[in-house]
Design a protein around this motif. Structure first.
Motif, short mmCIF file in Angstrom:
data_model
loop_
_atom_site.label_atom_id
_atom_site.label_comp_id
_atom_site.label_asym_id
_atom_site.label_seq_id
_atom_site.Cartn_x
_atom_site.Cartn_y
_atom_site.Cartn_z
N UNK A 336 14.99 -3.70 -1.45
CA UNK A 336 15.21 -4.46 -0.22
C UNK A 336 13.97 -4.50 0.67
N UNK A 337 12.97 -3.66 0.39
CA UNK A 337 11.71 -3.65 1.18
C UNK A 337 10.53 -3.70 0.21
N UNK A 338 10.33 -4.83 -0.49
CA UNK A 338 9.33 -4.88 -1.56
C UNK A 338 7.89 -4.67 -1.09
N UNK A 339 7.61 -4.92 0.19
CA UNK A 339 6.23 -4.80 0.67
C UNK A 339 6.03 -3.57 1.57
N UNK A 340 7.04 -2.74 1.71
CA UNK A 340 6.94 -1.63 2.67
C UNK A 340 5.80 -0.68 2.33
N UNK A 341 5.73 -0.24 1.09
CA UNK A 341 4.72 0.76 0.74
C UNK A 341 3.31 0.26 1.02
#
Length: 417
Positions: A336-341
């Protein structure tokens, strides 16, 4: 052996209805490529006592929570051997030790730490006098030869505490989270269950206003007892989330945090190298949940998600290892947060002086927490590791900035709220 009372001493704490969650038909298990048998394994309890070496005038004590000392032998008039053994084997090679030593008269003594063959020295010795802060023993007073590590100590009648890492027992953790929660109505401490030996399993449920449908962030620490640098980062992280700043307040208006400050209190207080009272590495139990600490934590998380119609966005599990590193999942499988890292790590490098993120990415083939977050809930799962010897002030900076940047990124994702 003393078992802590399941009721808070000072700050009123709500007690979650453990009977309710345990009576549920069961939470969904998660399959991993490399299963691990996490059924109970036999452990050996160290004998708690004060060892008195009469001819040397020495007292050696392991009768306190967090101690690890399995025996004492005199080698000669100036050297004592402290026998250090793990709770069981096989086990991660991270020998942990903690004991107090005092002398009837001021003298210089040598204490040799004897580990089992094949277990290499990991933790730099820390020393503490009753009225002083922890200090790292001068490296010129440490002599290492294979599985024997010898320490040069200046002793007197005041007990000197020698430990692999600074002690952070279950009672010390309790004092910290109670103090942190005091006066903050939006922080709700619960005792969500008990460990195998009856110690409290606490969680802090944090949000402002209502909680229905608020996305959830889970913070975990102390699965492995000696890994206190990870706990120090957890403390700085959570204290920043609760610092009543504009960033914190607006973040908690739209998000909810479940913070588990000590997942393995038995292992911590028993002075274990790695395992819980069931003789198991709890960070290999995030599949079948055979150990009570993980079983009850998973049930609590799942119950909150179901009851409040929420999604789990992010799980951070704070640990320690030889150097700072973030273990991530290579395959995101529809996170759900593909770009968080990528965004988070870039922000850390921009906002922490002279800092370079050390990321180690790999698919979780074994049943560890970061794999459970992703496989079970499509949430980002990260094992947040701090180096054993990372300076404590540096840890506070990393913990504080990583919390601030997490809140900024998640707050900006308004489409998730």
């Amino acid at each position: 052996m003393k078992i802590p009372n399941p009721i808070s001493r000072t700050l009123p704490i709500s007690i979650f209805c453990v009977g309710l969650i345990i009576s549920c038909s069961g939470v969904r298990t998660v399959d991993f490529e490399t299963p691990v048998d996490t059924s109970d394994k036999q452990i050996t309890f160290q004998e708690r006592q004060v060892y008195f070496q009469e001819d040397l005038g020495l007292f050696v004590d392991n009768t306190f929570d967090g101690a690890r000392l399995n025996g004492v032998e005199k080698l000669n008039d100036s050297t004592l051997k402290a026998i250090i053994r793990p709770e069981n084997e096989p086990i991660n090679s991270s020998p942990y030790y903690a004991f107090k030593i005092a002398s009837n008269t001021p003298k210089k003594m040598y204490v040799s730490l004897e580990y089992p063959q094949g277990h290499a020295h990991r933790y730099a010795p820390k020393v503490k006098k009753p009225t002083k802060d922890w200090e790292i023993l001068d490296s010129t007073k440490i002599f290492i030869m294979d599985s024997l590590v010898t320490l040069e100590l200046s002793l007197d009648e005041q007990p000197t505490l020698i430990a692999a890492q600074e002690l952070q027992t279950s009672e010390q953790v309790k004092d910290w989270y109670q103090d942190l929660s005091s006066g903050k109505g939006y922080v709700r401490p619960y005792i969500y269950g008990t460990s195998k030996m009856g110690r409290e399993l606490p969680v802090m449920d944090i949000y402002r206003g209502g909680k229905t449908s608020k996305p959830i962030i889970v913070l975990l620490t102390r699965q492995h007892p000696p890994e206190v640098t990870g706990f120090f980062a957890f403390k700085a992280f959570l204290e920043t989330v609760l610092d009543d700043s504009e960033l914190s307040n607006t973040f908690l208006d739209t998000h909810r945090v479940l913070a588990f400050p000590i997942l393995n209190p038995d292992g911590v207080d028993l002075g274990h190298w790695r395992h819980n009272a069931g003789g198991v590495d709890t960070n290999r139990d995030w599949s079948k949940y055979r150990q009570p600490e993980i079983h009850q934590a998973v049930e609590f998380i799942e119950e909150q998600l179901k009851k409040d119609g929420a999604r789990l966005l992010l799980g951070l599990d704070f640990h320690s290892t030889h150097k700072d590193v973030f273990y991530t999942n290579t395959s995101q499988e529809g996170s759900t947060l593909p770009h968080f890292e990528k965004d988070w790590f870039s922000a850390l490098e921009e906002n922490i002086p002279h800092y370079k993120v050390n990321e180690s990415s790999g698919n979780s083939t074994k049943p560890v927490s970061k794999g459970w977050f992703l496989k079970r809930h499509r949430a980002v799962g990260i094992t947040y590791e701090i180096g054993d010897n990372t300076p404590r002030g540096r840890i506070r900076t990393i913990g504080r900035v990583s919390a601030q940047e997490m809140m900024k990124i998640l707050r900006s994702n308004t489409n998730l709220n």
